[in-house]
Design an enzyme around this catalytic site. Structure first.
Site, PDB file in Angstrom:
ATOM      1  N   LYS A  23      44.170  22.565  31.143  1.00 41.29           N
ATOM      2  CA  LYS A  23      44.372  23.786  31.952  1.00 41.29           C
ATOM      3  C   LYS A  23      43.030  24.329  32.437  1.00 41.29           C
ATOM      4  O   LYS A  23      42.883  24.704  33.595  1.00 41.29           O
ATOM      5  CB  LYS A  23      45.089  24.848  31.097  1.00 41.29           C
ATOM      6  CG  LYS A  23      44.965  26.253  31.626  1.00 41.29           C
ATOM      7  CD  LYS A  23      45.597  27.274  30.709  1.00 41.29           C
ATOM      8  CE  LYS A  23      44.757  27.757  29.559  1.00 41.29           C
ATOM      9  NZ  LYS A  23      43.702  28.746  29.887  1.00 41.29           N
ATOM     10  N   ASN A  24      42.056  24.361  31.519  1.00 33.87           N
ATOM     11  CA  ASN A  24      40.790  24.995  31.885  1.00 33.87           C
ATOM     12  C   ASN A  24      39.919  24.120  32.785  1.00 33.87           C
ATOM     13  O   ASN A  24      38.923  24.598  33.328  1.00 33.87           O
ATOM     14  CB  ASN A  24      40.034  25.431  30.621  1.00 33.87           C
ATOM     15  CG  ASN A  24      40.699  26.649  29.988  1.00 33.87           C
ATOM     16  OD1 ASN A  24      41.561  27.285  30.601  1.00 33.87           O
ATOM     17  ND2 ASN A  24      40.322  26.959  28.756  1.00 33.87           N
ATOM     18  N   CYS A 119      43.990  37.610  28.959  1.00 33.61           N
ATOM     19  CA  CYS A 119      44.143  37.775  27.506  1.00 33.61           C
ATOM     20  C   CYS A 119      43.321  38.936  26.962  1.00 33.61           C
ATOM     21  O   CYS A 119      42.227  39.198  27.440  1.00 33.61           O
ATOM     22  CB  CYS A 119      43.656  36.514  26.807  1.00 33.61           C
ATOM     23  SG  CYS A 119      44.762  35.146  26.994  1.00 33.61           S
ATOM     24  N   ARG A 124      34.965  40.417  27.428  1.00 33.26           N
ATOM     25  CA  ARG A 124      34.867  39.398  28.475  1.00 33.26           C
ATOM     26  C   ARG A 124      34.455  39.967  29.831  1.00 33.26           C
ATOM     27  O   ARG A 124      35.183  39.857  30.817  1.00 33.26           O
ATOM     28  CB  ARG A 124      36.200  38.651  28.618  1.00 33.26           C
ATOM     29  CG  ARG A 124      36.595  37.948  27.358  1.00 33.26           C
ATOM     30  CD  ARG A 124      37.920  37.285  27.494  1.00 33.26           C
ATOM     31  NE  ARG A 124      37.827  35.981  28.105  1.00 33.26           N
ATOM     32  CZ  ARG A 124      38.871  35.275  28.481  1.00 33.26           C
ATOM     33  NH1 ARG A 124      40.082  35.753  28.335  1.00 33.26           N
ATOM     34  NH2 ARG A 124      38.724  34.088  29.020  1.00 33.26           N
ATOM     35  N   ASP A 313      38.589  28.534  21.106  1.00 35.44           N
ATOM     36  CA  ASP A 313      40.026  28.433  21.390  1.00 35.44           C
ATOM     37  C   ASP A 313      40.791  27.756  20.246  1.00 35.44           C
ATOM     38  O   ASP A 313      42.021  27.804  20.217  1.00 35.44           O
ATOM     39  CB  ASP A 313      40.261  27.679  22.713  1.00 35.44           C
ATOM     40  CG  ASP A 313      39.775  28.484  23.916  1.00 35.44           C
ATOM     41  OD1 ASP A 313      39.594  29.702  23.761  1.00 35.44           O
ATOM     42  OD2 ASP A 313      39.576  27.896  24.988  1.00 35.44           O
ATOM     43  N   ARG A 406      51.552  29.974  28.979  1.00 38.83           N
ATOM     44  CA  ARG A 406      50.417  29.994  29.915  1.00 38.83           C
ATOM     45  C   ARG A 406      49.592  28.707  29.813  1.00 38.83           C
ATOM     46  O   ARG A 406      48.964  28.296  30.798  1.00 38.83           O
ATOM     47  CB  ARG A 406      49.478  31.163  29.586  1.00 38.83           C
ATOM     48  CG  ARG A 406      49.932  32.496  30.105  1.00 38.83           C
ATOM     49  CD  ARG A 406      48.825  33.529  29.914  1.00 38.83           C
ATOM     50  NE  ARG A 406      47.546  32.913  30.231  1.00 38.83           N
ATOM     51  CZ  ARG A 406      46.424  33.076  29.537  1.00 38.83           C
ATOM     52  NH1 ARG A 406      46.393  33.838  28.481  1.00 38.83           N
ATOM     53  NH2 ARG A 406      45.314  32.474  29.907  1.00 38.83           N
TER      54      ARG A 406
END
Ligand code: EPU
Length: 425
Positions: A23-24, A119, A124, A313, A406
């Protein structure tokens, strides 16, 4: 619309799971298609809600998007209007910040872009992004809700030779890399993030025509070109998903084969689990890992760091595993201020957790977790609580399934195939 997971445990996992695309890596690559008016074909996309949102954001700006295979999409960004970038998507998704670099490269200015949402795992800020664009000669204006950036080609040419990021920020590195790939001069990015998804983006941009050296190190040299072309590209396998399955299997027991695993991206995670007692068979040729657990596993210390350190993560999932190992594990979450929250949630299931400060906790084990009702507040805490539900005795309900959706494609369906009793309700 099911909003929760119902899990009956404990479960041992037996069988094979196949790792999906990252995904990233996919999110910046989808944004980078804006750098050309040609058609791009992106393959191996994970079928998760963040990817659908990113595609909707592109469509809102005028992209022609068509699925041409199960995980393959064709994108034509011939006529793009940045004003079409939907605010509701930007506010929902932290990764929407990744449109900044490509839109700035293409249009020289971005007007009133909303701050990204996403999130709730810490502050961040987007300072690292904005400061880097300022160093490149951009003018940034901000108010409470939005920011605007403009940059002229001349300003960017006369700016310092190297852009020094204020921290190893993954998406800031990606934003600057995308911007510079479409600029007709050479510059370096220092204090660049080295994550595998940054490398994958660099490969994509290189295929489009940029000359990029050093991706995967803290210094990336970029020789951009205004003539980036459309390409076909296959997204790299997701090392966070592979790591999730690996740690899940270590916690649950059984014997799990993980195929399509980007093994070299998981060096330290594999080392930690193996030195704690897990038996891991590595097959580099077929890119698969088979994990078998033994009794009395240990996990002494987990410190998350930018790549190639232990990925933040995976920290919430390692926290659940720690509750099943012998002795006390120190969890040191060096990056985010609020990512120990899932450990607090775990205490509702009987875990022995002592939060020392916002970045450090002790987890004692082994503990016989008991089923309970818990809440996921972000993607990775959701995955961690699912692992807790698989390990625990009795029935667990994990609220917040949308967070998990997600980033993990059909996680419950894939887990059922390897023996888990899990369903969405
Ligand atoms: N940070 C530091 N020191 C550093 C680098 C980062 O303290 O040297 C802190 C930052 O201040 C911030 C946090 O670490 O609080 C994350 O920073 P970063 O800017 O690198 O995060 P990001 O680019 O916004 C990406 C991923 C996240 C992942 C982080 C860290 C994408 C789209 N998102 O976010 O993924 O946690 O890097 O690896 O690539 C997820 O997939 O669940 C997810 C949250």
């Amino acid at each position: 619309m099911p909003t929760k997971f119902l899990i009956k445990g404990p479960t041992r996992l037996y069988g094979t799971v196949d790792v999906r695309g990252s995904k990233n890596a996919a999110l910046p690559i989808l944004a980078a298609t804006l750098l050309t008016k040609d058609r791009c074909v992106i393959d191996n996309l994970p079928l998760v809600s963040d990817i659908y949102l990113a595609l909707d954001a592109l469509k809102g700006m005028g992209a022609r998007v068509a699925w041409t295979g199960l995980r393959r999409v064709s994108i034509e960004n011939t006529h793009i209007d940045p004003k079409g970038l939907r605010r509701d998507i930007v506010k929902k998704m932290r990764a929407s910040i990744l449109f900044t670099g490509p839109l700035l490269a293409r249009f020289g200015a971005i007007e009133e872009m909303h701050y990204p949402g996403g999130c709730s795992i810490g502050a961040r800020p987007i300072e690292a992004h904005l400061a880097a664009f300022v160093d490149l000669g951009a003018e940034v204006r901000r108010d409470k809700k939005s920011f605007s950036i403009s940059i002229s080609a001349e300003d960017a040419v006369s700016s310092p030779h190297a852009v020094v990021l204020s921290e190893f920020s993954v998406t800031a590195t990606e934003n600057i890399l995308m911007f510079l790939s479409a600029a007709a001069y050479k510059k370096s990015i220092r204090i660049a993030a080295a994550e595998p998804h940054v490398i994958d983006l660099a490969k994509f941009l290189s295929k489009m025509g940029a000359k990029i050296k050093g991706a995967g190190t803290s210094r990336i040299d970029v020789y951009g070109t205004k003539l980036l072309k459309g390409v076909t590209y296959k997204i790299v396998s997701d090392y966070i998903e592979a790591g999730t399955f690996l740690i899940m299997a270590a916690a649950c027991g059984g014997e799990l084969k993980i195929t399509n695993a980007p093994i070299s991206h998981l060096d330290l995670v594999i080392k930690k689990l193996a030195s704690g007692g897990a038996k891991i068979n590595i097959d580099e040729k077929s890119q698969s890992l088979t994990i078998r657990t033994v009794k009395r596993m240990r996990l002494d210390k987990i410190q998350t760091l930018p790549y190639p350190g232990i990925p933040t993560d995976l920290q919430p999932i390692l926290g659940v595993f720690a509750s099943q190992t012998y002795g006390k594990t120190l969890i040191h979450e060096a990056l985010y201020e609020k990512r120990l929250e899932s450990l607090k949630e775990l205490t509702k299931m009987g875990a022995r957790v002592e939060i020392l400060d916002p970045h450090r906790a002790h987890v004692g084990g082994p503990t016989r977790l008991k089923g309970g009702e818990v809440h996921a507040y972000d993607l990775r805490s959701g995955a961690a609580l699912i692992v807790a539900g698989l390990v625990a005795y009795g029935t667990t309900i994990v609220h917040g399934a949308r967070h998990v959706e997600r980033g993990y494609e059909d996680l419950d369906g894939r887990l059922r195939k390897v023996g888990a009793e899990i369903k969405r309700i």
